[in-house]
Design a protein around this motif. Structure first.
Motif, PDB file in Angstrom:
ATOM      1  N   THR A  69      40.725  11.686  50.051  1.00  0.00           N
ATOM      2  CA  THR A  69      41.420  11.464  48.815  1.00  0.00           C
ATOM      3  C   THR A  69      41.972  10.012  48.656  1.00  0.00           C
ATOM      4  N   ALA A  70      42.140   9.310  49.523  1.00  0.00           N
ATOM      5  CA  ALA A  70      42.396   7.905  49.412  1.00  0.00           C
ATOM      6  C   ALA A  70      41.037   7.157  48.975  1.00  0.00           C
ATOM      7  N   GLY A  71      40.091   7.423  49.854  1.00  0.00           N
ATOM      8  CA  GLY A  71      38.722   6.834  49.490  1.00  0.00           C
ATOM      9  C   GLY A  71      38.283   7.009  48.306  1.00  0.00           C
ATOM     10  N   SER A  72      38.238   8.392  47.769  1.00  0.00           N
ATOM     11  CA  SER A  72      37.804   8.735  46.524  1.00  0.00           C
ATOM     12  C   SER A  72      38.660   8.000  45.260  1.00  0.00           C
ATOM     13  N   LEU A  73      40.036   8.038  45.444  1.00  0.00           N
ATOM     14  CA  LEU A  73      40.682   7.212  44.457  1.00  0.00           C
ATOM     15  C   LEU A  73      40.531   5.879  44.500  1.00  0.00           C
ATOM     16  N   ALA A  74      40.526   5.320  45.392  1.00  0.00           N
ATOM     17  CA  ALA A  74      40.179   3.685  45.665  1.00  0.00           C
ATOM     18  C   ALA A  74      38.674   3.572  44.798  1.00  0.00           C
ATOM     19  N   LEU A  75      37.719   4.219  45.257  1.00  0.00           N
ATOM     20  CA  LEU A  75      36.347   4.201  44.556  1.00  0.00           C
ATOM     21  C   LEU A  75      36.437   4.113  43.180  1.00  0.00           C
ATOM     22  N   LEU A  76      37.135   5.296  42.583  1.00  0.00           N
ATOM     23  CA  LEU A  76      37.317   5.473  41.276  1.00  0.00           C
ATOM     24  C   LEU A  76      38.047   4.351  40.523  1.00  0.00           C
ATOM     25  N   GLY A  77      39.227   4.036  41.168  1.00  0.00           N
ATOM     26  CA  GLY A  77      39.863   2.909  40.428  1.00  0.00           C
ATOM     27  C   GLY A  77      39.163   1.520  40.559  1.00  0.00           C
ATOM     28  N   ALA A  78      38.229   1.193  41.834  1.00  0.00           N
ATOM     29  CA  ALA A  78      37.720   0.021  41.709  1.00  0.00           C
ATOM     30  C   ALA A  78      36.576  -0.105  40.644  1.00  0.00           C
ATOM     31  N   VAL A  79      35.696   1.002  40.531  1.00  0.00           N
ATOM     32  CA  VAL A  79      34.637   1.242  39.578  1.00  0.00           C
ATOM     33  C   VAL A  79      35.186   1.117  38.333  1.00  0.00           C
ATOM     34  N   LEU A  80      35.929   1.748  37.925  1.00  0.00           N
ATOM     35  CA  LEU A  80      36.867   1.966  36.456  1.00  0.00           C
ATOM     36  C   LEU A  80      37.296   0.388  36.366  1.00  0.00           C
ATOM     37  N   GLY A  81      38.258  -0.308  37.039  1.00  0.00           N
ATOM     38  CA  GLY A  81      38.740  -1.387  36.833  1.00  0.00           C
ATOM     39  C   GLY A  81      37.674  -2.608  36.551  1.00  0.00           C
ATOM     40  N   THR A  82      36.697  -2.623  37.504  1.00  0.00           N
ATOM     41  CA  THR A  82      35.820  -3.646  37.518  1.00  0.00           C
ATOM     42  C   THR A  82      34.912  -3.543  36.171  1.00  0.00           C
ATOM     43  N   GLY A  83      34.626  -2.149  35.822  1.00  0.00           N
ATOM     44  CA  GLY A  83      33.894  -2.024  34.636  1.00  0.00           C
ATOM     45  C   GLY A  83      34.524  -2.365  33.149  1.00  0.00           C
ATOM     46  N   VAL A  84      35.751  -1.880  33.260  1.00  0.00           N
ATOM     47  CA  VAL A  84      36.813  -2.354  32.138  1.00  0.00           C
ATOM     48  C   VAL A  84      36.954  -3.794  31.958  1.00  0.00           C
ATOM     49  N   ALA A  85      37.144  -4.477  33.091  1.00  0.00           N
ATOM     50  CA  ALA A  85      37.352  -5.993  33.219  1.00  0.00           C
ATOM     51  C   ALA A  85      36.183  -6.628  32.417  1.00  0.00           C
ATOM     52  N   TYR A  86      34.956  -6.112  33.069  1.00  0.00           N
ATOM     53  CA  TYR A  86      33.680  -6.831  32.431  1.00  0.00           C
ATOM     54  C   TYR A  86      33.506  -6.586  30.959  1.00  0.00           C
ATOM     55  N   LEU A  87      33.925  -5.370  30.788  1.00  0.00           N
ATOM     56  CA  LEU A  87      33.587  -4.868  29.033  1.00  0.00           C
ATOM     57  C   LEU A  87      34.613  -5.827  28.495  1.00  0.00           C
TER      58      LEU A  87
END
Length: 170
Positions: free
Chosen positions: A99-117
């Protein structure tokens, strides 16, 4: 009275200026009675980028710890059922780590993607500002954060629910 005068020139180079070239430019400028200054904006950003990455990871882990804690408290009845049917602490640890790893991966990918957008949207006329891409920092965030979160979930989970024999009164 007042009059306008040129105070400085700004010259940009598409390639880095090496030491010999800079010294030759400095000598020509001195002969003309002016001074020359060189600056590479990207060199000073490395420490800032590393610090921001570290702070981002700590903030992400803090929010993730609260989220996983809330999820575990909501699923306490399910954990009791799992324990009563013979689930070991290893299974409970694995559930929390996943659960923790999945949420962290989702947050990291979304956060990085939104920051670059957002960065691309703000600098759409000068996309060269995106270079060089901080690949090491991005890998640490996108891979390191989920690994750390999974490890922390594994370490801090697994204890037996506080009361197996009775349901909590709501």
């Amino acid at each position: 009275g007042r009059h306008r005068a040129r105070a400085a020139w700004l010259i940009e180079s598409t390639t880095p200026i090496n030491t010999e070239q800079f010294e030759a430019i400095r000598e020509m400028a001195a002969e003309a009675g002016v001074t020359v200054e060189a600056r590479d904006d990207q060199a000073d950003l490395a420490a800032l980028r590393t610090g921001a990455s570290g702070v981002g990871i700590l903030a992400g882990l803090s929010i993730l710890a609260m989220t996983v804690g809330l999820i575990r408290s909501e699923a306490e009845g399910d954990l009791r059922t799992l324990t009563a049917t013979g689930a070991t602490s290893r299974i409970r640890r694995t559930l929390t780590a996943a659960t923790a790893g999945s949420l962290a991966l989702l947050g990291a990918v979304l956060g990085t993607g939104v920051a670059y957008l957002g960065f691309v949207a703000g600098n759409r006329s000068d996309l060269a500002a995106l270079a060089p891409i901080p690949i090491l920092h991005l890998l640490v965030i996108v891979i390191g954060l989920p690994v750390i979160a999974s490890g922390a979930g594994w370490l801090f989970a697994g204890r037996q629910p506080s009361s197996l024999s009775r349901q909590p009164i709501e």
